[in-house]
Enzyme design. Structure first.
Site, PDB file in Angstrom:
ATOM      1  N   HIS A 118      37.253 -21.455 -55.094  1.00 20.95           N
ATOM      2  CA  HIS A 118      36.942 -22.575 -54.197  1.00 20.95           C
ATOM      3  C   HIS A 118      36.083 -23.622 -54.910  1.00 20.95           C
ATOM      4  O   HIS A 118      36.345 -24.826 -54.837  1.00 20.95           O
ATOM      5  CB  HIS A 118      36.179 -22.065 -52.967  1.00 20.95           C
ATOM      6  CG  HIS A 118      36.976 -21.185 -52.061  1.00 20.95           C
ATOM      7  ND1 HIS A 118      38.228 -21.512 -51.606  1.00 20.95           N
ATOM      8  CD2 HIS A 118      36.684 -19.978 -51.495  1.00 20.95           C
ATOM      9  CE1 HIS A 118      38.684 -20.553 -50.807  1.00 20.95           C
ATOM     10  NE2 HIS A 118      37.757 -19.614 -50.727  1.00 20.95           N
ATOM     11  N   HIS A 173      36.466 -15.023 -56.269  1.00 25.13           N
ATOM     12  CA  HIS A 173      37.041 -15.697 -55.106  1.00 25.13           C
ATOM     13  C   HIS A 173      36.321 -17.022 -54.832  1.00 25.13           C
ATOM     14  O   HIS A 173      36.959 -18.076 -54.694  1.00 25.13           O
ATOM     15  CB  HIS A 173      36.936 -14.786 -53.878  1.00 25.13           C
ATOM     16  CG  HIS A 173      37.497 -15.383 -52.626  1.00 25.13           C
ATOM     17  ND1 HIS A 173      38.784 -15.169 -52.213  1.00 25.13           N
ATOM     18  CD2 HIS A 173      36.935 -16.202 -51.693  1.00 25.13           C
ATOM     19  CE1 HIS A 173      39.009 -15.822 -51.083  1.00 25.13           C
ATOM     20  NE2 HIS A 173      37.888 -16.466 -50.740  1.00 25.13           N
ATOM     21  N   GLU A 174      35.001 -16.965 -54.756  1.00 23.62           N
ATOM     22  CA  GLU A 174      34.231 -18.179 -54.445  1.00 23.62           C
ATOM     23  C   GLU A 174      34.285 -19.180 -55.599  1.00 23.62           C
ATOM     24  O   GLU A 174      34.254 -20.395 -55.375  1.00 23.62           O
ATOM     25  CB  GLU A 174      32.784 -17.813 -54.108  1.00 23.62           C
ATOM     26  CG  GLU A 174      32.628 -16.920 -52.890  1.00 23.62           C
ATOM     27  CD  GLU A 174      33.254 -17.503 -51.631  1.00 23.62           C
ATOM     28  OE1 GLU A 174      33.353 -18.747 -51.537  1.00 23.62           O
ATOM     29  OE2 GLU A 174      33.657 -16.721 -50.749  1.00 23.62           O
TER      30      GLU A 174
END
Length: 453
Positions: free
Chosen positions: A26, A22-23
């Protein structure tokens, strides 16, 4: 490894994988949009490990392994040199900020499909979708023992797990559904399962059992483990005997034997019991007698206790080739997303209990441990569902979540200017309250479902 340690280990591994991906979503898009990333951290709190790269980005592993974050250069947090202003997140065009924020949930959705592909290629061992016993609505709808369930509604059911997953949403919605079966004689037919007749309230976790369906693998063989002294079977039968018939009725399971004993009692008198013993088939005379359970309750029985047998062998595998697995994974990902949204809708409308909808870390850890013990394909399936849930949860328009930020940016696109600091502060307060309430419910469900037995 004990269940507690195993659950903790697989909880940390699962969250670590999902948060890292997920990170990274980003992080990857931010770097390509020219935003300076100050820190990429898996976990919160004091870093247990910290490394600073040549470009100034810090990579860290936090002491609290329940999340992560990507810290980007932003003028709203502190003053920055003029030379770095073009690399600040807040100075980027709104479409770039949308891409950076959306990249995290999107990475989880892509991971979900990739994990499902891996699960299909490895092959998930399961049980054949063969009915072992029917009662209640299932029997009334014409389903019979030995039927192979081919399809429920518009969903194929190649394994018993697919039978359960396909049946559950129809049961929760109390809607009748068509069941395509192949009988023991090979003939195919369609039965209509009258789920609209389910009670207004029932334990959603036992939906399949309440409908009256049991898989063939769930039935215990009628093998005798112990005989109570002084009982009708004492001196007649022996430990290890496999009961094959009673009073002329063939038996396939221990449940059949229990029902046959009750039937024999109602008829009265003795009957012949047939058993397989050391390769021989014996027919012996026996009659039930009135006996007492440990709690003093009277019942009619033979004094038999079933043998402890190993887990049934999985006799089906859900598997596709590498190319076939691609569309299969996409279809399954879309289906699971639809079911997740449908479950959220049922929870908000009160059609399902929040107790069985919102899971906390204890429940997730126990599930991860159980799935991992069943093999890599099972664990990949659970990880895919968790990744999908994390991606969709983060897209909900709740301030402090990615979806909340996306909502702000969409408003900015419409009105031509950023949302005011006052509105964002109020939104963050509401978002924190909602997330705190959700976390409280998750921990409450953990206590209720796992710690209070």
């Amino acid at each position: 490894m004990s269940e507690i340690l195993g659950s903790l280990w697989w909880l940390i591994i699962s969250i670590g994988v999902l948060v890292t991906i997920h990170e990274f979503g980003h992080f990857w898009v931010a770097r390509r949009c020219g935003v300076k990333v100050l820190r990429f951290s898996i976990g919160f709190g004091k870093p247990l490990w910290l490394r600073k790269a040549a470009d100034g980005t810090e990579y860290a592993i936090g002491a609290i392994p329940l999340g992560g974050y990507v810290k980007m250069l932003d003028e709203r947090e502190f003053e920055i040199p003029d030379a770095l202003i073009p690399q600040a997140f807040n100075r980027k065009p709104v479409w770039q900020r949308i891409a950076i924020v959306a990249a995290g949930p999107l990475a989880n959705l892509i991971l979900c499909v990739a994990l499902l592909w891996g699960m299909f290629v490895i092959g998930r061992p399961d049980f054949a979708p063969v009915v072992g016993d029917v009662a209640g609505l299932a029997a009334e709808s014409g389903l019979r023992r030995g039927d192979t369930v081919l399809r429920i509604g518009d969903r194929d059911t190649p394994t018993w797990s697919e039978v359960q997953l396909a049946l559950l949403p129809h049961a929760l919605d109390r809607e009748d559904v068509a069941v395509r079966i192949r009988a023991e004689n090979g003939a195919e037919a369609t039965r209509h399962l009258r789920l609209s007749r389910l009670p207004a309230e029932f334990d959603e976790r036992r939906a399949v059992q309440i409908v009256g369906l049991r898989g063939r693998h769930e039935l215990r063989p009628a093998v005798i483990g112990r005989i109570e002294p002084g009982s009708p079977a004492w001196g007649v039968l022996a430990e290890g005997d496999r009961v094959t018939a009673l009073d002329g009725d063939p038996l396939r399971s221990w449940e059949d034997l229990t029902a046959a004993v009750a039937k024999l009692h109602r008829r009265g008198g003795s009957a012949m019991i047939e058993v397989a013993r050391n390769g021989d088939r014996l027919a012996l005379e026996i009659a039930p007698a009135r006996m007492l359970k440990p709690d003093g309750e009277a019942y009619w029985g033979l004094g038999l206790i079933s043998a402890e047998l190993p887990e049934p062998t999985r006799d089906a595998v859900l598997r596709y080739g590498p190319l076939q697995a691609v569309p299969a994974a996409l279809r399954e990902g879309v289906h699971q997303a639809e079911q997740l949204f449908a479950m959220i809708g049922r929870a908000f409308t009160g059609r399902v209990s929040l107790q069985n909808t919102v899971a906390g870390p204890v429940t997730i850890g126990r599930a991860a441990n159980a799935y991992a013990n069943n093999g890599p394909a099972w664990y990949l399936q659970l990880l895919a569902l968790l990744s999908l849930s994390l991606g969709i949860l983060n897209l909900l328009p709740i301030p402090i979540l990615d979806g909340g930020h996306l909502l702000y940016y969409l408003i900015e696109l419409v009105k031509g200017s950023p949302v005011s600091e006052r509105v964002m502060a109020a939104g963050h307060f509401v978002g924190l309250a909602l997330i705190a309430g959700l976390m409280g419910l998750a921990f409450y469900n953990d206590i209720l479902n796992n710690l209070v037995r």
